[in-house]
Design a protein around this motif. Structure first.
Motif, PDB file in Angstrom:
ATOM      1  N   ARG A 173       0.841  -1.207   0.000  1.00 59.48           N
ATOM      2  CA  ARG A 173       0.000   0.000   0.000  1.00 59.48           C
ATOM      3  C   ARG A 173       0.873   1.253   0.000  1.00 59.48           C
ATOM      4  O   ARG A 173       1.893   1.312   0.681  1.00 59.48           O
ATOM      5  CB  ARG A 173      -0.879   0.030   1.251  1.00 59.48           C
ATOM      6  CG  ARG A 173      -1.900  -1.070   1.317  1.00 59.48           C
ATOM      7  CD  ARG A 173      -2.724  -0.940   2.598  1.00 59.48           C
ATOM      8  NE  ARG A 173      -3.702  -2.012   2.703  1.00 59.48           N
ATOM      9  CZ  ARG A 173      -4.892  -2.004   2.104  1.00 59.48           C
ATOM     10  NH1 ARG A 173      -5.241  -0.952   1.388  1.00 59.48           N
ATOM     11  NH2 ARG A 173      -5.718  -3.014   2.242  1.00 59.48           N
ATOM     12  N   GLN A 174       0.423   2.248  -0.737  1.00 61.19           N
ATOM     13  CA  GLN A 174       1.142   3.522  -0.721  1.00 61.19           C
ATOM     14  C   GLN A 174       0.819   4.315   0.543  1.00 61.19           C
ATOM     15  O   GLN A 174       1.620   5.138   0.986  1.00 61.19           O
ATOM     16  CB  GLN A 174       0.783   4.338  -1.960  1.00 61.19           C
ATOM     17  CG  GLN A 174       1.187   3.668  -3.263  1.00 61.19           C
ATOM     18  CD  GLN A 174       0.917   4.546  -4.466  1.00 61.19           C
ATOM     19  OE1 GLN A 174       1.282   5.717  -4.489  1.00 61.19           O
ATOM     20  NE2 GLN A 174       0.271   3.985  -5.474  1.00 61.19           N
ATOM     21  N   SER A 175      -0.351   4.043   1.146  1.00 59.84           N
ATOM     22  CA  SER A 175      -0.746   4.719   2.393  1.00 59.84           C
ATOM     23  C   SER A 175      -1.392   3.683   3.305  1.00 59.84           C
ATOM     24  O   SER A 175      -2.215   2.874   2.847  1.00 59.84           O
ATOM     25  CB  SER A 175      -1.732   5.858   2.119  1.00 59.84           C
ATOM     26  OG  SER A 175      -1.164   6.806   1.228  1.00 59.84           O
ATOM     27  N   PRO A 176      -1.046   3.673   4.621  1.00 65.47           N
ATOM     28  CA  PRO A 176      -1.622   2.683   5.546  1.00 65.47           C
ATOM     29  C   PRO A 176      -3.103   2.938   5.791  1.00 65.47           C
ATOM     30  O   PRO A 176      -3.587   4.068   5.688  1.00 65.47           O
ATOM     31  CB  PRO A 176      -0.801   2.888   6.821  1.00 65.47           C
ATOM     32  CG  PRO A 176      -0.322   4.307   6.745  1.00 65.47           C
ATOM     33  CD  PRO A 176      -0.099   4.579   5.285  1.00 65.47           C
ATOM     34  N   LEU A 177      -3.813   1.860   6.127  1.00 63.00           N
ATOM     35  CA  LEU A 177      -5.239   1.979   6.422  1.00 63.00           C
ATOM     36  C   LEU A 177      -5.451   2.663   7.765  1.00 63.00           C
ATOM     37  O   LEU A 177      -4.584   2.666   8.634  1.00 63.00           O
ATOM     38  CB  LEU A 177      -5.889   0.586   6.442  1.00 63.00           C
ATOM     39  CG  LEU A 177      -5.927  -0.177   5.116  1.00 63.00           C
ATOM     40  CD1 LEU A 177      -6.535  -1.561   5.324  1.00 63.00           C
ATOM     41  CD2 LEU A 177      -6.713   0.591   4.066  1.00 63.00           C
ATOM     42  N   SER A 178      -6.648   3.234   7.918  1.00 64.42           N
ATOM     43  CA  SER A 178      -7.029   3.878   9.173  1.00 64.42           C
ATOM     44  C   SER A 178      -8.174   3.085   9.785  1.00 64.42           C
ATOM     45  O   SER A 178      -9.226   2.925   9.184  1.00 64.42           O
ATOM     46  CB  SER A 178      -7.462   5.328   8.916  1.00 64.42           C
ATOM     47  OG  SER A 178      -8.085   5.873  10.056  1.00 64.42           O
ATOM     48  N   CYS A 179      -7.938   2.570  10.980  1.00 66.43           N
ATOM     49  CA  CYS A 179      -9.002   1.814  11.638  1.00 66.43           C
ATOM     50  C   CYS A 179      -8.960   2.116  13.128  1.00 66.43           C
ATOM     51  O   CYS A 179      -7.965   1.836  13.808  1.00 66.43           O
ATOM     52  CB  CYS A 179      -8.832   0.317  11.391  1.00 66.43           C
ATOM     53  SG  CYS A 179     -10.284  -0.633  11.880  1.00 66.43           S
ATOM     54  N   ASP A 180     -10.013   2.701  13.628  1.00 70.34           N
ATOM     55  CA  ASP A 180     -10.119   3.073  15.035  1.00 70.34           C
ATOM     56  C   ASP A 180     -11.397   2.460  15.580  1.00 70.34           C
ATOM     57  O   ASP A 180     -12.497   2.700  15.057  1.00 70.34           O
ATOM     58  CB  ASP A 180     -10.150   4.603  15.166  1.00 70.34           C
ATOM     59  CG  ASP A 180     -10.055   5.054  16.616  1.00 70.34           C
ATOM     60  OD1 ASP A 180     -10.330   4.233  17.505  1.00 70.34           O
ATOM     61  OD2 ASP A 180      -9.692   6.222  16.843  1.00 70.34           O
ATOM     62  N   ALA A 181     -11.243   1.671  16.624  1.00 70.59           N
ATOM     63  CA  ALA A 181     -12.405   0.969  17.180  1.00 70.59           C
ATOM     64  C   ALA A 181     -13.446   1.927  17.737  1.00 70.59           C
ATOM     65  O   ALA A 181     -14.633   1.634  17.765  1.00 70.59           O
ATOM     66  CB  ALA A 181     -11.944   0.003  18.274  1.00 70.59           C
ATOM     67  N   GLU A 182     -13.008   3.110  18.218  1.00 71.95           N
ATOM     68  CA  GLU A 182     -13.935   4.052  18.834  1.00 71.95           C
ATOM     69  C   GLU A 182     -14.562   4.992  17.814  1.00 71.95           C
ATOM     70  O   GLU A 182     -15.677   5.468  18.002  1.00 71.95           O
ATOM     71  CB  GLU A 182     -13.205   4.864  19.912  1.00 71.95           C
ATOM     72  CG  GLU A 182     -12.690   4.010  21.064  1.00 71.95           C
ATOM     73  CD  GLU A 182     -11.980   4.839  22.114  1.00 71.95           C
ATOM     74  OE1 GLU A 182     -11.872   6.073  21.911  1.00 71.95           O
ATOM     75  OE2 GLU A 182     -11.551   4.261  23.128  1.00 71.95           O
ATOM     76  N   ASN A 183     -13.827   5.287  16.744  1.00 71.25           N
ATOM     77  CA  ASN A 183     -14.337   6.218  15.734  1.00 71.25           C
ATOM     78  C   ASN A 183     -14.500   5.508  14.395  1.00 71.25           C
ATOM     79  O   ASN A 183     -13.846   4.496  14.120  1.00 71.25           O
ATOM     80  CB  ASN A 183     -13.379   7.403  15.574  1.00 71.25           C
ATOM     81  CG  ASN A 183     -13.187   8.163  16.876  1.00 71.25           C
ATOM     82  OD1 ASN A 183     -14.153   8.623  17.470  1.00 71.25           O
ATOM     83  ND2 ASN A 183     -11.940   8.276  17.317  1.00 71.25           N
ATOM     84  N   GLU A 184     -15.354   6.042  13.573  1.00 74.81           N
ATOM     85  CA  GLU A 184     -15.603   5.429  12.268  1.00 74.81           C
ATOM     86  C   GLU A 184     -14.381   5.580  11.375  1.00 74.81           C
ATOM     87  O   GLU A 184     -13.737   6.628  11.353  1.00 74.81           O
ATOM     88  CB  GLU A 184     -16.819   6.087  11.613  1.00 74.81           C
ATOM     89  CG  GLU A 184     -17.242   5.397  10.326  1.00 74.81           C
ATOM     90  CD  GLU A 184     -18.516   6.002   9.763  1.00 74.81           C
ATOM     91  OE1 GLU A 184     -18.841   5.690   8.605  1.00 74.81           O
ATOM     92  OE2 GLU A 184     -19.168   6.781  10.484  1.00 74.81           O
ATOM     93  N   SER A 185     -14.050   4.518  10.655  1.00 75.38           N
ATOM     94  CA  SER A 185     -12.886   4.544   9.781  1.00 75.38           C
ATOM     95  C   SER A 185     -13.097   5.532   8.635  1.00 75.38           C
ATOM     96  O   SER A 185     -14.201   5.701   8.127  1.00 75.38           O
ATOM     97  CB  SER A 185     -12.626   3.150   9.206  1.00 75.38           C
ATOM     98  OG  SER A 185     -11.602   3.188   8.246  1.00 75.38           O
ATOM     99  N   THR A 186     -12.005   6.184   8.255  1.00 72.85           N
ATOM    100  CA  THR A 186     -12.060   7.126   7.126  1.00 72.85           C
ATOM    101  C   THR A 186     -11.647   6.460   5.808  1.00 72.85           C
ATOM    102  O   THR A 186     -11.581   7.142   4.778  1.00 72.85           O
ATOM    103  CB  THR A 186     -11.124   8.322   7.393  1.00 72.85           C
ATOM    104  OG1 THR A 186      -9.784   7.841   7.572  1.00 72.85           O
ATOM    105  CG2 THR A 186     -11.569   9.087   8.640  1.00 72.85           C
TER     106      THR A 186
END
Length: 683
Positions: free
Chosen positions: A339-352
């Protein structure tokens, strides 16, 4: 005084002789560990640098080698007389000597070991008894023996294959061929070839010791179902041996074409058979699986395989190759993409994170699961809530939402059968960067478009229309031939053949149906490409050869590898025949081959080197069939079914037709000969 001088001269000569003798002894003492240029290492002998040992027949050579651009050194066996030094065995594939070759030594205690320049142990052989010597045989087998009985070795390289199966090598049981990592690194790769561990009498290809992606089909005593070429009695003798619960197979070539042959598991995951032609060139006879994209994990994670692409592997959008150099050299796709950019995953907030659609297919495996979802948006949200989710598909008719977790592996482009696009998860920043690039390009395009105005727009529309119509025409043309269930033939693109033949620059000859050109495929295989001229008669001939030769694999018939049918272009791809075609033998003015056949002197047309082993009846049938197949009147030629039956001896060739193919002076001479000899012709 003279006597004294003579005595001094005599003593001086003896002194010089003694001096040179001592020097020779010193050199022998210093270099006594160096092996002679024979085929054997005796106790105390060693190899280093460019020193090698060569089998008695001169076929195989053992010594040190390093790959281009590498400081790693290995002990290996290669073909001595082939310029490219094709490796068939590597001793220390996982533990190379660094910087310098090191020393391979058979100690006086009978132990064989490889040591680096500092004396450290790199590789060794453990045996139960003291060996007396190590020898490389004519078969390419390197072995250690305790006495002169080489039939009972203490250790042999044939028991420890690398990526190559040689004639005479007993292979099976728990043995494996394991591919090189790439052409510059003999370390074990991801692919292996071995007997089916379930006990079924078949070979399998396996990815990462876990996923079987190809099977040879069971052995029925004559052939493997998926490798009919290997079981051809005209090519090999194959023996099967069962030792306990394990099955072993040994093959030996019997046809002259296959005198020097090898099976090799290449680093792209295919098992291939090669034969040496013209003394120095390897010709690939067959390769399995036939579809390169059937190799599991060929393109690595986030790589997509496309059988219609000459490079096979490409990275998914917003991904880049992990090893760009290997990908550009088409060497090691299995390294995959990142991946050119890592994924965003936050259990408390909605992923972007967001998704982009890709027209690829993913396998059904343990990394996927299904769940009900009324809309595609619901399926997307379900994926975003799962931090391990990397892709999803949504099928509206069944309301099925399928989720994939973990790195995406074994993706392949198959648009003709893909009804649902795969939505692949990427970071929002990756999409934003992409959209910015697209927006910038869009502004420039709008400025240029405003300048060009209606004329430019019209040109674009006409261009698109032309491309669509051309693609439809090409698709219709290709589908006429591409729906065959024939597993022997491969469909080539015209671009691929143009590259292989160097723009059709090496012409071999021409005839009534077109011209034939010599070509080299991307794997190095030599082929002959027949370029049809495009008449309706050629179209008939094109269809006939595909439907007949495409279903026949016979030792006496040139093999049809595949075809190309793009638009009006019609091309047929055959195996290259280094010795020329049959007609060059049958119609040489000096040999009068036809007359020799008709006079019962078939043996006279066979080369002296193989005359003693030749089956005269088979030669006679093949020669007559060859003459029949080149009859001037096409209606007098046998069809392919008749050809095969005649070659197999199930149908007697129509000898009366041969006279029509002979020049008039030959017919007259043959008629006179038949009269003089009481009609001693071919029956």
């Amino acid at each position: 005084m003279e006597t004294y001088k003579m005595e001094m001269g005599r003593n001086g000569l003896l002194g010089y002789l003694l001096f040179f003798h001592v020097i020779l002894i010193i050199f022998h003492t210093i270099d006594g560990s160096v092996a002679s240029r024979g085929d054997t290492l005796f106790l105390g002998d060693s190899l280093t640098g460019k020193q090698t040992i060569i089998s008695m027949n001169g076929m195989f050579e053992l010594g040190f080698f390093s790959t281009n651009g590498s400081n790693n050194w290995y002990i290996g066996i290669w073909y001595a007389e082939v310029p490219e030094k094709t490796k068939v065995w590597v001793a220390n594939r996982e533990t190379p000597a660094r910087d310098r070759p090191g020393i391979l030594k058979l100690s006086r205690e009978g132990h064989l070991g490889l040591f680096d320049a500092k004396g450290g142990s790199v590789w060794s052989v453990n045996v139960s008894k003291k060996a007396s010597k190590a020898v490389i045989l004519d078969s390419g087998n390197f072995l250690m023996v305790a006495d002169e009985n080489i039939s009972d070795p203490l250790w042999e390289s044939f028991d420890h294959p690398v990526d190559t199966w040689l004639p005479g090598m007993r292979f099976g049981g728990q043995q494996k061929l394991v591919s090189w990592k790439n052409s510059l690194d003999p370390a074990p790769g991801l692919f292996s070839f071995h007997m089916d561990p379930s006990g079924v009498k078949q070979f399998v290809l396996t990815w990462n010791n876990s996923v079987q992606y190809w099977r040879s089909g069971t052995w029925n005593g004559e052939i493997f179902r998926e490798i009919p070429e290997m079981g051809n009695k005209g090519f090999y003798n194959i023996s099967v041996e069962r030792v306990g619960s394990f099955l072993y197979m040994t093959y030996s070539p019997i046809h002259p074409i296959f005198k020097v042959s090898r099976f090799v598991l290449v680093n792209s995951g295919a098992i291939q058979e090669y034969n040496l032609i013209e003394g120095s060139k390897w010709n690939m006879f067959w390769s399995k699986p036939r579809d390169q994209c059937a190799v599991y994990g060929l393109c690595g994670v986030y790589g997509t395989c496309d059988s219609n692409n000459l490079t096979f592997c490409t990275c998914a959008e917003r991904f880049k190759p992990k090893d760009d150099l290997s990908w550009r050299s088409r060497e090691w796709w299995s390294s995959g993409c990142f991946r050119q950019s890592p994924l965003s995953c936050d259990a408390e907030n909605e992923s972007t994170d967001q998704f982009f659609e890709s027209n690829v297919m993913l396998p059904d495996d343990n990394y996927s699961f299904s769940l009900p979802a009324p809309t595609k948006k619901d399926c997307e949200k379900a994926c975003l809530r799962n931090c391990s989710c990397t892709a999803f598909t949504f099928n509206p008719p069944s309301w099925a939402c399928k989720i994939w977790s973990g790195d995406l592996l074994n993706m392949y482009s198959f648009p003709s059968q893909s009804n649902t696009n795969v939505s692949i998860r990427v970071a929002a920043s990756a999409l934003l960067k992409f959209h910015r690039q697209s927006s910038s390009e869009g502004k420039t395009t709008r400025i240029v478009g405003a300048m060009l105005g209606t004329i430019g727009a019209l040109a674009v529309v006409l261009g698109i229309f032309s491309i669509v119509m051309w693609r439809k025409h090409r698709l219709r043309s290709t589908e006429r031939y591409g729906d065959s269930s024939n597993s022997f033939l491969r469909m080539f693109s015209y671009k691929e053949l143009k590259i292989a033949t160097r723009n059709f620059s090496s012409k071999l000859g021409s005839g009534g149906f077109g011209s034939v050109f010599k070509g080299t495929l991307t794997d190095g295989t030599l082929v002959a490409v027949k370029k049809m001229e495009g008449s309706s008669q050629d179209e008939k001939q094109f269809r006939a050869e595909i439907s007949s030769l495409g279903n026949v694999q016979h030792v006496n018939l040139v093999r049809l590898r595949g075809f190309c049918a793009e638009g009006s272009r019609r091309l047929l791809i055959y195996d290259f025949m280094p010795n020329g075609s049959l007609d060059s033998l049958l119609f040489t003015s000096d040999s009068k081959t036809e007359r020799k056949i008709n006079q019962g002197k078939t043996i006279n047309i066979v080369e002296e080197g193989v005359a003693e082993e030749a089956d005269i009846e088979e030669v006679r049938r093949a020669s007559i069939v060859g003459l029949l197949c080149i009859e001037e009147d096409e209606y007098m030629r046998p069809n392919m079914g008749q050809v095969v039956r005649m070659l197999e001896g199930k149908l007697e060739p129509r000898t009366l037709q041969i006279q029509k193919s002979l020049p008039e002076e030959e017919q007259a001479e043959q008629s006179q000969t038949s009269t003089d000899s009481g009609g001693n012709g071919i029956s």
